[in-house]
Each structure stands twice: as structure tokens, then as C-alpha cells.
Design an enzyme around this catalytic site. Structure first.
Site, PDB file in Angstrom:
ATOM      1  N   ASP A   1       0.843  -1.209   0.000  1.00 16.33           N
ATOM      2  CA  ASP A   1       0.000   0.000   0.000  1.00 16.33           C
ATOM      3  C   ASP A   1       0.876   1.255   0.000  1.00 16.33           C
ATOM      4  O   ASP A   1       0.359   2.373  -0.050  1.00 16.33           O
ATOM      5  CB  ASP A   1      -1.025  -0.013   1.146  1.00 16.33           C
ATOM      6  CG  ASP A   1      -0.393  -0.115   2.523  1.00 16.33           C
ATOM      7  OD1 ASP A   1       0.840  -0.217   2.613  1.00 16.33           O
ATOM      8  OD2 ASP A   1      -1.163  -0.091   3.513  1.00 16.33           O
ATOM      9  N   SER A   2       2.194   1.063  -0.023  1.00 11.92           N
ATOM     10  CA  SER A   2       3.101   2.185  -0.295  1.00 11.92           C
ATOM     11  C   SER A   2       2.770   2.804  -1.645  1.00 11.92           C
ATOM     12  O   SER A   2       3.207   3.917  -1.950  1.00 11.92           O
ATOM     13  CB  SER A   2       4.563   1.710  -0.268  1.00 11.92           C
ATOM     14  OG  SER A   2       4.729   0.565  -1.082  1.00 11.92           O
TER      15      SER A   2
ATOM     16  N   ASP B   1      -1.033  -6.010   0.046  1.00 11.23           N
ATOM     17  CA  ASP B   1      -1.403  -5.462   1.351  1.00 11.23           C
ATOM     18  C   ASP B   1      -2.914  -5.315   1.468  1.00 11.23           C
ATOM     19  O   ASP B   1      -3.577  -4.864   0.524  1.00 11.23           O
ATOM     20  CB  ASP B   1      -0.812  -4.053   1.509  1.00 11.23           C
ATOM     21  CG  ASP B   1       0.568  -4.076   2.148  1.00 11.23           C
ATOM     22  OD1 ASP B   1       0.834  -4.975   2.956  1.00 11.23           O
ATOM     23  OD2 ASP B   1       1.367  -3.181   1.824  1.00 11.23           O
TER      24      ASP B   1
ATOM     25  N   LYS C   1      -0.952  -9.406   2.989  1.00 13.67           N
ATOM     26  CA  LYS C   1      -0.128  -8.974   4.128  1.00 13.67           C
ATOM     27  C   LYS C   1      -0.967  -8.059   5.023  1.00 13.67           C
ATOM     28  O   LYS C   1      -1.679  -7.181   4.507  1.00 13.67           O
ATOM     29  CB  LYS C   1       1.133  -8.250   3.641  1.00 13.67           C
ATOM     30  CG  LYS C   1       2.002  -7.713   4.789  1.00 13.67           C
ATOM     31  CD  LYS C   1       3.405  -7.342   4.333  1.00 13.67           C
ATOM     32  CE  LYS C   1       3.519  -6.038   3.609  1.00 13.67           C
ATOM     33  NZ  LYS C   1       3.097  -4.851   4.392  1.00 13.67           N
TER      34      LYS C   1
ATOM     35  N   GLU D   1      -0.808  -5.677   8.704  1.00 13.38           N
ATOM     36  CA  GLU D   1       0.078  -5.044   9.683  1.00 13.38           C
ATOM     37  C   GLU D   1      -0.458  -5.254  11.093  1.00 13.38           C
ATOM     38  O   GLU D   1      -1.664  -5.138  11.320  1.00 13.38           O
ATOM     39  CB  GLU D   1       0.159  -3.527   9.410  1.00 13.38           C
ATOM     40  CG  GLU D   1       0.827  -3.187   8.092  1.00 13.38           C
ATOM     41  CD  GLU D   1       0.946  -1.683   7.865  1.00 13.38           C
ATOM     42  OE1 GLU D   1       0.640  -0.885   8.780  1.00 13.38           O
ATOM     43  OE2 GLU D   1       1.343  -1.303   6.747  1.00 13.38           O
TER      44      GLU D   1
ATOM     45  N   GLU E   1       9.950  -4.250   9.795  1.00 16.87           N
ATOM     46  CA  GLU E   1      10.319  -2.942   9.217  1.00 16.87           C
ATOM     47  C   GLU E   1      10.844  -2.018  10.317  1.00 16.87           C
ATOM     48  O   GLU E   1      10.209  -1.861  11.379  1.00 16.87           O
ATOM     49  CB  GLU E   1       9.093  -2.316   8.529  1.00 16.87           C
ATOM     50  CG  GLU E   1       9.407  -0.951   7.917  1.00 16.87           C
ATOM     51  CD  GLU E   1       8.361  -0.450   6.940  1.00 16.87           C
ATOM     52  OE1 GLU E   1       7.346  -1.145   6.691  1.00 16.87           O
ATOM     53  OE2 GLU E   1       8.573   0.661   6.404  1.00 16.87           O
TER      54      GLU E   1
HETATM   55  O1  KIV Z   1       3.681  -1.120   1.476  1.00 15.89           O
HETATM   56  C1  KIV Z   1       4.849  -1.539   1.371  1.00 15.89           C
HETATM   57  O2  KIV Z   1       5.547  -1.307   0.362  1.00 15.89           O
HETATM   58  C2  KIV Z   1       5.382  -2.342   2.467  1.00 15.89           C
HETATM   59  C3  KIV Z   1       6.847  -2.651   2.454  1.00 15.89           C
HETATM   60  C4  KIV Z   1       7.646  -1.456   2.749  1.00 15.89           C
HETATM   61  C5  KIV Z   1       7.177  -3.768   3.353  1.00 15.89           C
HETATM   62  O3  KIV Z   1       4.661  -2.715   3.331  1.00 15.89           O
END
Ligand code: KIV
Length: 276
Positions: free
Chosen positions: A44-45, A83, A112, A114, A180
Site C-alpha cells: 500500500d506504499s 497489502d 499482508k 500489519e 520494518e
Molecule cells: O507497502 C509496502 O511497500 C510495504 C513494504 C515497505 C514492506 O509494506
């Protein structure tokens, strides 16, 4: 053959380092495939690096589905992990619904999430229903307003909590955990204690694998490189130069040339314009 969870478990057992890289679209997925990246993370970056937001919080499930589907179309061999965005897995039911969309509509193989204790029930429910789950501890960007954008778990009680949560996520069925911005010695201790792989970013070389953000390693991001990232190329500068050359050539009448356009028989053109 696509990377499987068994492959990753075997890599951990054999001490082979695991590589994960973010990808957000079809062309980057194709490049990663050719380069042999075994895990692609549709992080989600993307809210920040693809859409210009300050944080990951504005990212919606629809955005994730759109980007993840494009990555999936380019990835035949990599395991594609996406994510679950902010507040789309607050309950086990939410998590099932959100993961269902990413797996069914976007074709990813894993999701994924968090967090630690607050997502235990969600992880257990997802795993029970056959959804492979990657955990994410340490600096968790979706909580950044609460925890601050800094290295996490530096104090003894916070470090113990992180270790406990890593063990809990393993017990709940996660197949791997991203660490992280965690002190390197703690990340190494977690990696040694867990049977599942850890994948670090800003967590040192003692993790079982590493993940980096596409824009960071390629120099596609403005500003000073982050401490935890390494620029392997300055693609942003290359693209800028190419675009400047394009602008200059069009303005100077140097592009397009005859070879960039289709020809037409003069008689045919004359007939079309002036009749017989
Ligand atoms: O959203 C993302 O790119 C991430 C990575 C930095 C692990 O969660």
C-alpha cells in the site's frame, strides 16, 4: 513454476536469502519476472509512490485490487502478495471479505496485514479459510500517526512485545513476517527464534530475506535516499533526460521523421482530396 510457501520454508531451512520487491503495475511485474524476483509485494506504499499521498492511509481496497490485478497479469512465476489497506481488516469478517477480493478479482496468492495482537483473530480466520498471510511488525505505516515514523522496539519491553507478537503470528499461521525499521540485533534474534522466514526492511542483514520499494532502488523518488534503501540505478534522471530530449526534438521539428510515419501513394491522396 510459481514460488510456493513450501519453497519459502525450504529457503529458510537452507539459509538461502529471500528477495521481495514491491511492484505496482504490469511493466514492473514483467521486469521483476525477467530479473527472477521470487516474491512481488503490491504494497500500500503505492498510495505514496504511485499516487502522491503523504501516507498509506488514503489507499482503498479498490486501488489495491486495480494495481494488484495489473501485477498479477505480469507475474507468472513470482508469488504475488498484496497489502490489505488501512481499516479493511478491522474484524475477521472484514479481513475475509477484503482478502477475498484481492484473491478472486486481482489474482494474488497471499495477503499482508500489519500488526500484532490486534490481528490475531483475523490471521487465524484467513488461514483457516486457505488464505496465505504474511505478517508485518515493527514500523507499521498504517499506524504511523500513533507510533511515529521511526525505528521501533528499541526499549526492552517493546522488543519483548515484538518477539512475542512474532511468535504469536507464526502460531496463528503466518507463512512469513516483514520486520520494518527494527534494530538489527533484535531482527536477527527474531529470525533465529522463528521457524518461518522474516523479511526485513531497515532491519539489518540478519533477516531471512529483504524487501525494498521499487522506486527507492531505482532512483525514481525525489530527495535524499533513505538510510534503509540502496539506489541501484538513477532511472528517474534517465527518464527526465529522455523526456527533455523528446520535448526538444518535437519543438525543433526533428521528431517525427519520415520513418516514423506511414507513406501514401500520391495518386490515392489526390483522388481522396480532389476527386477523379
Ligand atoms: O507497502 C509496502 O511497500 C510495504 C513494504 C515497505 C514492506 O509494506
Amino acid at each position: 513454476m510459481r514460488t510456493t510457501l513450501d519453497d519459502l520454508a525450504a529457503m529458510k531451512r537452507l539459509g538461502e536469502k529471500i528477495v521481495m520487491l514491491t511492484a505496482y503495475d504490469y511493466p514492473s511485474a514483467l521486469i521483476c519476472e525477467r530479473a527472477g524476483v521470487p516474491i512481488l509485494l503490491v504494497g500500500d506504499s503505492l498510495g505514496m509512490v504511485m499516487h502522491g499521498h503523504d501516507t498509506t492511509l488514503p489507499v482503498s481496497l479498490d486501488m489495491m485490487v486495480l494495481h494488484a490485478a495489473a501485477v498479477s497479469r505480469g507475474a507468472q512465476k513470482a508469488l504475488v502478495v498484496a497489502d490489505l489497506p488501512f481499516l479493511t481488516y478491522a474484524t475477521a469478517e472484514d479481513a475475509i471479505r477484503s482478502a477475498g477480493r484481492l484473491m478472486q478479482e486481482a489474482g494474488v496468492q497471499a495477503v499482508k496485514l500489519e500488526g500484532g495482537a490486534q490481528i490475531e483473530a483475523q490471521v487465524r480466520r484467513l488461514v483457516d479459510f486457505g488464505v496465505p498471510v504474511m505478517g508485518h511488525l515493527g514500523f507499521t505505516p498504517q499506524s504511523q500517526h500513533q507510533i511515529g515514523l521511526k525505528v521501533q522496539a528499541k526499549a526492552a519491553d517493546a522488543a519483548r512485545k515484538l518477539m512475542d507478537e512474532a511468535l504469536m503470528l507464526q502460531d496463528a499461521g503466518c507463512f512469513a513476517i516483514v520486520l520494518e525499521l527494527v534494530p538489527a540485533p533484535l531482527a536477527q534474534a527474531v529470525s533465529e527464534r522463528l521457524a518461518i522466514p522474516t523479511i526485513g526492511i531497515g532491519a539489518g542483514a540478519g533477516c531471512d530475506g529483504q524487501v525494498q520499494v521499487w522506486h527507492d532502488i531505482l532512483g525514481l523518488y525525489e530527495g535524499k535516499p533513505k538510510r534503509h534503501a540502496k539506489r541501484y540505478a538513477e532511472i528517474g534522471a534517465l527518464i527526465e533526460q529522455a523526456v527533455k530530449t523528446y520535448v526538444a526534438e518535437v519543438q525543433a521539428g526533428e521528431f517525427p521523421t519520415a520513418s516514423n510515419a506511414a507513406k501514401m501513394d500520391e495518386a490515392v491522396l489526390s483522388e481522396a482530396l480532389y476527386g477523379r
